[in-house]
Write a protein that holds these residues in place. Sequence first.
Motif, PDB file in Angstrom:
ATOM      1  N   ALA A  39      26.488  41.277  20.711  1.00 53.10           N
ATOM      2  CA  ALA A  39      26.158  42.079  19.531  1.00 53.10           C
ATOM      3  C   ALA A  39      27.084  43.285  19.418  1.00 53.10           C
ATOM      4  N   GLN A  40      27.575  43.759  20.547  1.00 47.61           N
ATOM      5  CA  GLN A  40      28.521  44.881  20.575  1.00 47.61           C
ATOM      6  C   GLN A  40      29.965  44.394  20.476  1.00 47.61           C
ATOM      7  N   ARG A  41      30.126  43.077  20.254  1.00 46.23           N
ATOM      8  CA  ARG A  41      31.430  42.424  20.134  1.00 46.23           C
ATOM      9  C   ARG A  41      32.274  42.558  21.400  1.00 46.23           C
ATOM     10  N   LYS A  42      31.607  42.487  22.536  1.00 45.79           N
ATOM     11  CA  LYS A  42      32.285  42.530  23.823  1.00 45.79           C
ATOM     12  C   LYS A  42      31.888  41.295  24.609  1.00 45.79           C
ATOM     13  N   PRO A  43      32.619  40.813  25.523  1.00 50.92           N
ATOM     14  CA  PRO A  43      34.072  40.948  25.573  1.00 50.92           C
ATOM     15  C   PRO A  43      34.700  39.958  24.615  1.00 50.92           C
ATOM     16  N   ALA A  44      35.925  40.163  24.274  1.00 46.53           N
ATOM     17  CA  ALA A  44      36.612  39.283  23.328  1.00 46.53           C
ATOM     18  C   ALA A  44      36.983  37.952  23.964  1.00 46.53           C
ATOM     19  N   THR A  61       9.539  27.835  28.858  1.00 43.74           N
ATOM     20  CA  THR A  61      10.729  27.155  28.371  1.00 43.74           C
ATOM     21  C   THR A  61      11.874  28.150  28.234  1.00 43.74           C
ATOM     22  N   PHE A  62      13.024  27.801  28.777  1.00 45.94           N
ATOM     23  CA  PHE A  62      14.225  28.621  28.632  1.00 45.94           C
ATOM     24  C   PHE A  62      14.943  28.159  27.372  1.00 45.94           C
ATOM     25  N   ARG A  63      15.049  29.066  26.405  1.00 45.69           N
ATOM     26  CA  ARG A  63      15.601  28.699  25.109  1.00 45.69           C
ATOM     27  C   ARG A  63      16.981  29.303  24.897  1.00 45.69           C
ATOM     28  N   LEU A  64      17.884  28.463  24.426  1.00 48.15           N
ATOM     29  CA  LEU A  64      19.189  28.906  23.967  1.00 48.15           C
ATOM     30  C   LEU A  64      19.274  28.556  22.494  1.00 48.15           C
ATOM     31  N   ASP A  65      19.673  29.516  21.682  1.00 47.76           N
ATOM     32  CA  ASP A  65      19.759  29.314  20.241  1.00 47.76           C
ATOM     33  C   ASP A  65      21.216  29.368  19.786  1.00 47.76           C
ATOM     34  N   LYS A  66      21.415  29.305  18.478  1.00 50.47           N
ATOM     35  CA  LYS A  66      22.753  29.316  17.899  1.00 50.47           C
ATOM     36  C   LYS A  66      23.571  30.515  18.386  1.00 50.47           C
ATOM     37  N   GLU A  67      22.944  31.669  18.491  1.00 52.34           N
ATOM     38  CA  GLU A  67      23.650  32.881  18.913  1.00 52.34           C
ATOM     39  C   GLU A  67      24.135  32.810  20.363  1.00 52.34           C
ATOM     40  N   ASP A  68      23.653  31.848  21.126  1.00 58.29           N
ATOM     41  CA  ASP A  68      24.029  31.722  22.533  1.00 58.29           C
ATOM     42  C   ASP A  68      25.224  30.802  22.758  1.00 58.29           C
ATOM     43  N   SER A  69      25.821  30.299  21.696  1.00 58.44           N
ATOM     44  CA  SER A  69      26.905  29.335  21.871  1.00 58.44           C
ATOM     45  C   SER A  69      28.299  29.950  21.878  1.00 58.44           C
ATOM     46  N   GLY A  70      28.453  31.180  21.459  1.00 51.77           N
ATOM     47  CA  GLY A  70      29.762  31.809  21.453  1.00 51.77           C
ATOM     48  C   GLY A  70      30.667  31.216  20.385  1.00 51.77           C
ATOM     49  N   THR A  71      31.964  31.426  20.568  1.00 46.20           N
ATOM     50  CA  THR A  71      32.956  30.918  19.624  1.00 46.20           C
ATOM     51  C   THR A  71      34.078  30.249  20.408  1.00 46.20           C
ATOM     52  N   ARG A  72      34.984  29.601  19.698  1.00 47.45           N
ATOM     53  CA  ARG A  72      36.122  28.970  20.369  1.00 47.45           C
ATOM     54  C   ARG A  72      36.946  30.022  21.125  1.00 47.45           C
ATOM     55  N   ALA A  73      37.151  31.177  20.522  1.00 49.69           N
ATOM     56  CA  ALA A  73      37.954  32.234  21.148  1.00 49.69           C
ATOM     57  C   ALA A  73      37.184  33.007  22.209  1.00 49.69           C
ATOM     58  N   SER A  74      35.863  33.012  22.101  1.00 48.54           N
ATOM     59  CA  SER A  74      35.034  33.785  23.032  1.00 48.54           C
ATOM     60  C   SER A  74      33.786  32.973  23.394  1.00 48.54           C
ATOM     61  N   PRO A  75      33.957  31.950  24.247  1.00 49.73           N
ATOM     62  CA  PRO A  75      32.836  31.061  24.578  1.00 49.73           C
ATOM     63  C   PRO A  75      31.809  31.713  25.509  1.00 49.73           C
ATOM     64  N   ILE A  76      30.614  31.158  25.463  1.00 46.31           N
ATOM     65  CA  ILE A  76      29.558  31.520  26.415  1.00 46.31           C
ATOM     66  C   ILE A  76      29.279  30.276  27.231  1.00 46.31           C
ATOM     67  N   SER A  77      29.343  30.407  28.543  1.00 50.93           N
ATOM     68  CA  SER A  77      29.097  29.238  29.390  1.00 50.93           C
ATOM     69  C   SER A  77      28.117  29.574  30.505  1.00 50.93           C
ATOM     70  N   TYR A  78      27.418  28.542  30.967  1.00 51.09           N
ATOM     71  CA  TYR A  78      26.450  28.649  32.052  1.00 51.09           C
ATOM     72  C   TYR A  78      26.885  27.687  33.142  1.00 51.09           C
ATOM     73  N   GLY A  79      26.935  28.142  34.392  1.00 49.30           N
ATOM     74  CA  GLY A  79      27.369  27.275  35.477  1.00 49.30           C
ATOM     75  C   GLY A  79      26.720  27.630  36.800  1.00 49.30           C
ATOM     76  N   CYS A  80      26.914  26.764  37.795  1.00 51.95           N
ATOM     77  CA  CYS A  80      26.404  26.996  39.148  1.00 51.95           C
ATOM     78  C   CYS A  80      27.469  27.681  39.988  1.00 51.95           C
TER      79      CYS A  80
END
Length: 108
Positions: A39-44, A61-80
């Motif tokens: 929301a603060q446009r960080k990090p790029a 239930t753990f919910r991820l919505d549209k806002e949790d997907s990031g963008t091509r230039a600034s992805p959001i990922s979840y990993g082990c």
Amino acid sequence: MMTASFYVSATGNDNGPGTEQEPFATLEQARNSIRKMRAQRKPATGVTMWLREGVHALSSTFRLDKEDSGTRASPISYGCFSRGKTSSLWAGDLFHPRVSSPYLKQKY
């Protein structure tokens, strides 16, 4: 470029900063921190949430919505991030059948 990272540990604390040394306790806190950062446009360059070793019990239930997907230039990922150990997400009741109830003690 480096991405920002948040860490979640079964022994973490949601009042902490979510760093590798002081991880959050829940996926929800990591997700909410990522949302706040975005929301603060960080990090790029993107954000990664790392799940540390251990059993992570989900109470809802753990919910991820549209806002949790990031963008091509600034992805959001979840990993082990378990360094050769096991990370598990567990939804439901955790119990050992031999000690959880008199009925199960008799049955097993």
